[in-house]
Motif scaffolding. Structure first.
Motif, mmCIF file in Angstrom:
data_model
loop_
_atom_site.group_PDB
_atom_site.id
_atom_site.type_symbol
_atom_site.label_atom_id
_atom_site.label_comp_id
_atom_site.label_asym_id
_atom_site.label_seq_id
_atom_site.Cartn_x
_atom_site.Cartn_y
_atom_site.Cartn_z
ATOM 1 N N PHE A 142 0.838 -1.211 0.000
ATOM 2 C CA PHE A 142 0.000 0.000 0.000
ATOM 3 C C PHE A 142 0.869 1.256 0.000
ATOM 4 O O PHE A 142 0.726 2.130 -0.857
ATOM 5 C CB PHE A 142 -0.912 -0.027 1.225
ATOM 6 N N TRP A 143 1.786 1.338 0.960
ATOM 7 C CA TRP A 143 2.619 2.549 1.062
ATOM 8 C C TRP A 143 3.610 2.635 -0.083
ATOM 9 O O TRP A 143 3.942 3.744 -0.537
ATOM 10 C CB TRP A 143 3.342 2.576 2.410
ATOM 11 N N ALA A 144 4.075 1.479 -0.577
ATOM 12 C CA ALA A 144 4.996 1.495 -1.718
ATOM 13 C C ALA A 144 4.297 2.012 -2.969
ATOM 14 O O ALA A 144 4.889 2.749 -3.768
ATOM 15 C CB ALA A 144 5.547 0.095 -1.967
ATOM 16 N N LEU A 145 3.018 1.655 -3.144
ATOM 17 C CA LEU A 145 2.260 2.173 -4.289
ATOM 18 C C LEU A 145 2.061 3.685 -4.186
ATOM 19 O O LEU A 145 2.133 4.407 -5.188
ATOM 20 C CB LEU A 145 0.898 1.473 -4.385
ATOM 21 N N CYS A 146 1.818 4.165 -2.971
ATOM 22 C CA CYS A 146 1.694 5.618 -2.786
ATOM 23 C C CYS A 146 2.982 6.325 -3.194
ATOM 24 O O CYS A 146 2.958 7.351 -3.889
ATOM 25 C CB CYS A 146 1.355 5.933 -1.326
#
Length: 1022
Positions: A142-146
């Protein structure tokens, strides 16, 4: 599969809330550039102007839009004040949705962002699939996609849109794997995998276990019985691995996904695995992972056992040489006495020979009389002793005794390593490697070289002349040959001239990198994904290095030569001495922590969990499990048991938590990765708390430090090593931790005490880099310093500022055309000019290396360890060493020039030394000895201790924050002025060991004897 709910409620609320901005950030983000001013002035109503400005600032800060109801009042008031708008009239209900949408489109266009749709959505979906197939934790996906979308200037969408993207990636990945298995699995492979559910014949005790249970039972110990058990597992796994290898090749699973499924098998019961929908996929992953894992265990066993045997042989050699020295002392004394006596005899012979007054007959008569002297007979009797001493010259004696001792060690060593040498899949880096040829011969003969028909068939080209002579005697010394072969294989493994393909730790350096085909076809995409576009051009980077180097050297030397640098002293012998003044600290008269009572460790953990929900990160190892998280009390009890080295049985006996619950928590929830994620939640809150800014010296700089702490192990683990300095005669490990300037301990790892700490510096820095938006400066002591670390940190846009012992004596290197020249009155130790040509030659591989570690395809420590192990330096090693020398020399000039930099480095390292003191205080159980042997257990222990330390520091920060809020304005100002001279890393007010309860309800009255009756019976029996 239903849509995943990736974030827990706390993290989701944080995501859907605009970023918290301080005054400086408000000024920066809520400012419209001049080129947009005319368009901004065209907004008609105040609510449109303030609505646009709020969306503009938040989007600049985060790359996404937020609902108006989440706008922070402090930000609204700031913007209203900047726009001279009456705050009382602000009502976002009047900010129409059509206008809001139009403003968002205008902001995207102005900042060069694209909306989440069309081709850009497909790009994000591909990235999500890539991350899912590498089995990155969903929350990290999730945070990597952001971060990926912000890097590619794509608007970050809503929480539900991201969850659906991740869920679709999971569905696509599972469907692909299901299709491959359905189409490709053979009957032999099915039989091979189904055999794992069959039971083995009963053992001597009548106990029968499943094949799968046996394969799960590898142990990381050096005991002979354990080694033989692990060898049995290796043989079975090797056979099964090669049967399913074609299927594994088709599946193309990442190492992370293989480990994920294998971990499930290792923890689950047999019936749980058997009823899984994708059991063949899971079992293939298990066999592959376990084969590599057992190979690593046996490799480490081989290296430690062989090294120990060679060390013991050298000790035997030294002892025998010392014994011979005492034995020969008497002979040496007699020989020397006789030599001195015969010196006079020789002089008499010379006197007769060279006499001009005597005839030849007289000389002959005189010589004959001298030859009859008794002293000459005594001299000749010593000839055998002289011959013996001549044969026992130091070099010959050392070699002969060493070979004898090695031969004596052969049996015990071969009991441990003979089958390891036979069954591991070794391969040479070069086809003409003589050691691998000898090892292949040994494997072909199944280790039974005593049965060869001709001794000339024995490969001996890898041996030295003296070694060949000692082996190829009239009766060949095959025991010596075996141990010499083991020693050479050990040296070849350490020098990376021999590697093991089916290993996680001893593959060739290139095998860890992103594969060559993928790299060459996707280089630009991979550089962008890693955020390393700055590495596209070596000439550009070189120009920047030259400019910094030249300017810093000139500034430093001028300040020394002109006397501007007041903190340098010239030594009498021409060297320099640099003085580092201490920062003047205020006397703190305020009590920030409770003095009249102790706070229990349970209350500390419970309070911090209430604010961070860190126990929610301790999720089931399989994300789809229904009971994702255990009750808080179970998690906290298990955490204290691990972190304080008390053990689960002790915690169960001294608490109300059943042992079965604690064991279940350990088996399914307390993985080293989960505990690290729990730490991330606590450190995340600590970084957000306003009070943390009081401990930072520079607002835009993130400083950190790392250092190792030694722990003694009770079991004979393959991960432990001897160190007389730290453990006496015992063995131990190093726990290596990272702490930031504001006191969060953001990473901890574990390794053998024999490993270099410098290999592991980048592991923690890259773990922390994903959440870092400020300039990052890191410090270590001398143990963390290598030229490679200077190079790698620089290429990852970090600044490495270690504390180097005797830094004024360090070698300084110049650049082509910019040499380091000697100065009048003092001199530096110079090492010539760096070779920038090799950096240019290896630049493509250096880029590939940097992207590999940044995208977490392999740990930096694994690659740095392999690079430094090559006996003849690897080209990439030499290139990074040259680059590191440039960066290091530039830093050393800065370190000489800036006493403030030296002070800050010392101050930061003091913080981690204080943290180590607290870690030692927490080591309560088992007399300080660590009872765990496996790497995973040691990591869980280390990171549980890290979590306890972070929780205490976080509680202290929360407590200080509450006291600040409750204080009067005058008292608050006084407290804030004292905060920089205090440390939230304080524990004297915290009780680690529980409290005494003297209430009647705690008494069990387990002893209920009638004393009078007992004594009466005893006396009557007497």
């Amino acid at each position: 599969m239903a849509r995943l709910d990736v974030l827990d409620p706390v993290a989701r609320r944080e995501f859907e809330r605009p970023p918290q901005l301080n005054l400086q950030q408000q000024i920066y983000f809520f400012e419209v550039p001049d080129w947009m001013q005319d368009q901004f002035d065209g907004f008609e109503t105040p609510i449109n102007r303030i609505g646009f400005m709020m969306q503009w600032g938040y989007f600049k800060a985060s790359g996404r839009f937020f609902k108006t109801v989440t706008f922070a009042k402090s930000d609204i008031f700031f913007v209203a004040d900047q726009l001279c708008i009456d705050q009382s009239g602000i009502d976002f209900n009047n900010y129409r949705s059509s206008t809001l949408g139009r403003h968002r489109q205008l902001i995207r266009q102005a900042l060069g962002f694209s909306s989440f749709g069309g081709a850009h959505k497909v790009m994000v979906q591909k990235e999500a699939l890539h991350l899912v197939e590498r089995q990155v934790h969903p929350e990290r996906v999730f945070w990597a996609l952001c971060a990926f979308m912000r890097a590619h200037r794509i608007e970050v969408p809503t929480y539900h849109a991201l969850c659906e993207t991740i869920s679709q990636g999971v569905r696509d990945s599972e469907q692909r794997l299901d299709h491959i298995i359905e189409q490709s699995i053979t009957e032999d492979q099915v039989i091979n995998l189904n055999e794992l559910f069959e039971k083995l014949p009963p053992d001597a005790s009548g106990r029968s276990i499943h094949q799968l249970a046996k394969l799960k039972s590898a142990q990381e110990l050096l005991q002979l019985g354990v080694i033989r058990h692990n060898l049995d597992l290796l043989k079975d796994l090797k056979r099964r691995y090669h049967i399913i290898l074609p299927l594994l090749t088709r599946l193309d699973l990442s190492e992370e996904m293989i480990e994920y499924y294998a971990e499930y098998v290792l923890r689950a019961e047999i019936f749980q695995v058997k009823r899984r929908l994708r059991k063949y996929l899971i079992l293939c992953s298990f066999v592959s992972y376990q084969y590599f894992h057992v190979s690593d265990i046996l490799l480490q066993t081989f290296l430690q056992s062989t090294n120990l045997a060679c060390s013991q042989a050298e000790e035997k050699r030294d002892a025998r040489m010392l014994a011979d020295q005492h034995e020969n002392l008497a002979n040496v004394d007699a020989i020397l006495t006789s030599y001195l006596a015969q010196a006079d005899f020789v002089r008499q012979i010379q006197k007769v020979a060279f006499s001009l007054d005597q005839t030849h007959e007289e000389k002959y008569t005189g010589w004959m009389q001298l030859m009859k002297a008794d002293s000459l007979d005594g001299f000749l009797k010593l000839v055998p002793s002289v011959e013996k001493l001549h044969k026992q010259t130091v070099k010959q004696q050392q070699g002969a005794y060493l070979y004898q001792a090695l031969s004596e060690q052969s049996r015990s060593l071969m009991n441990r390593v003979a089958d390891i040498m036979r069954h591991l899949e070794f391969r040479a880096q070069h086809p003409d490697n003589q050691v691998i040829k000898a090892l292949s011969f040994y494997q072909q003969k199944a280790g039974n070289i005593s049965q060869i028909s001709k001794i000339t068939d024995l490969p001996v080209d890898f041996l030295t002349r003296d070694e060949r002579h000692s082996v190829l005697q009239t009766v060949p010394d095959l025991a010596l040959y075996r141990v010499l072969l083991a020693r050479y294989v050990m040296e070849e493994l350490k020098g990376a001239r021999i590697t093991v393909r089916t290993s996680h730790t001893h593959k060739a350096f290139e095998d860890y990198l992103i594969d060559e085909v993928t790299w060459q076809s996707q280089k630009q995409t991979l550089l962008e994904r890693a955020g390393l576009r700055s590495l596209e051009s070596w000439p550009t980077l070189r120009t920047d290095l030259e400019t910094r180097f030249k300017e810093q050297m000139a500034q430093t030397l001028e300040a020394i030569n002109t006397g501007e640098n007041l903190f340098v002293r010239k030594r009498k012998k021409g060297g320099l001495r640099f003085v580092t003044p201490n920062k003047q600290k205020k006397t703190v008269s305020i009590d920030f922590y409770p003095k009249d009572f102790y706070v229990s460790i349970y209350e500390v953990l419970h309070t911090v969990d209430r604010y961070t929900q860190f126990t929610q990160a301790l999720k089931h190892r399989m994300e789809h499990n229904q009971e994702q998280v255990l009750p808080t009390t179970v998690n906290l009890a298990a955490l204290i048991g691990w972190g304080c080295n008390l053990g689960l049985h002790h915690m169960a006996k001294t608490s109300s938590v059943p042992l079965s619950d604690l064991e279940r928590a350990t088996n399914w929830y307390f993985s080293s990765k989960n505990v690290l994620l729990a730490n991330d939640r606590v450190t995340g809150l600590m970084n957000l708390l306003p009070v943390s800014a009081s401990f930072r010296e520079q607002e835009s700089v993130y400083r950190s430090a790392s250092d190792g702490q030694k722990y003694t192990l009770a079991p004979d683990s393959i991960h432990a090593n001897y160190s007389a300095k730290y453990f006496g005669k015992d063995k131990g490990v190093t726990i290596y931790s990272f702490i930031s300037e504001t006191y969060p301990v953001f990473y901890t790892t574990m390794f053998s005490s024999g490993d270099y700490e410098a290999w592991y510096v980048m592991d923690g820095l890259l773990h922390n880099a994903s959440t870092m938006s400020m300039e990052q400066i890191h410090s270590t002591d001398t143990h963390g310093v290598t030229d490679l670390n200077f190079a790698v940190t620089h290429l990852q846009a970090m600044i490495f500022q270690p504390r180097i012992k005797d830094f004024h004596l360090a070698t300084l290197y110049g650049m082509p055309g910019i040499p380091v020249v000697p100065q009048e009155g003092y001199a530096f130790k110079t090492g010539g000019v760096v070779n920038t040509a090799i950096i240019a030659e290896q630049w493509d591989t250096i880029q590939r290396f940097m992207v590999t570690i940044k995208l977490n395809h392999a740990l930096p420590s694994t690659l740095l360890r392999r690079l430094t192990s090559y006996s003849s330096y690897h080209p990439v090693y030499r290139a990074l060493r040259e680059l590191g020398r440039i960066v290091k020399t530039t830093f050393l000039f800065q370190y000489m020039h800036e006493e403030e930099t030296r002070r800050r480095v010392n101050h930061q390292l003091t913080k981690i030394e204080n943290m180590h003191q607290l870690a030692g205080e927490l080591n309560l159980g088992k007399n300080g000895l660590i009872r765990y042997s496996s790497k995973e257990d040691l990591l869980v222990m280390a990171r549980s201790k890290q979590l306890l330390i972070n929780a205490m520091t976080c509680w202290n920060m929360l407590h200080i924050t509450q006291k600040l809020r409750e204080a009067s304005p005058e008292k608050r100002a006084e407290m804030l002025s004292c905060l920089p001279d205090t440390a939230p890393l304080s524990w004297k007010h915290i009780n680690f060991q529980g409290e005494y309860d003297f209430s009647e309800k705690t008494l069990r009255n387990l002893v209920s004897l009638e004393l009078a009756e007992l004594l009466e019976n005893e006396s009557s029996q007497g």
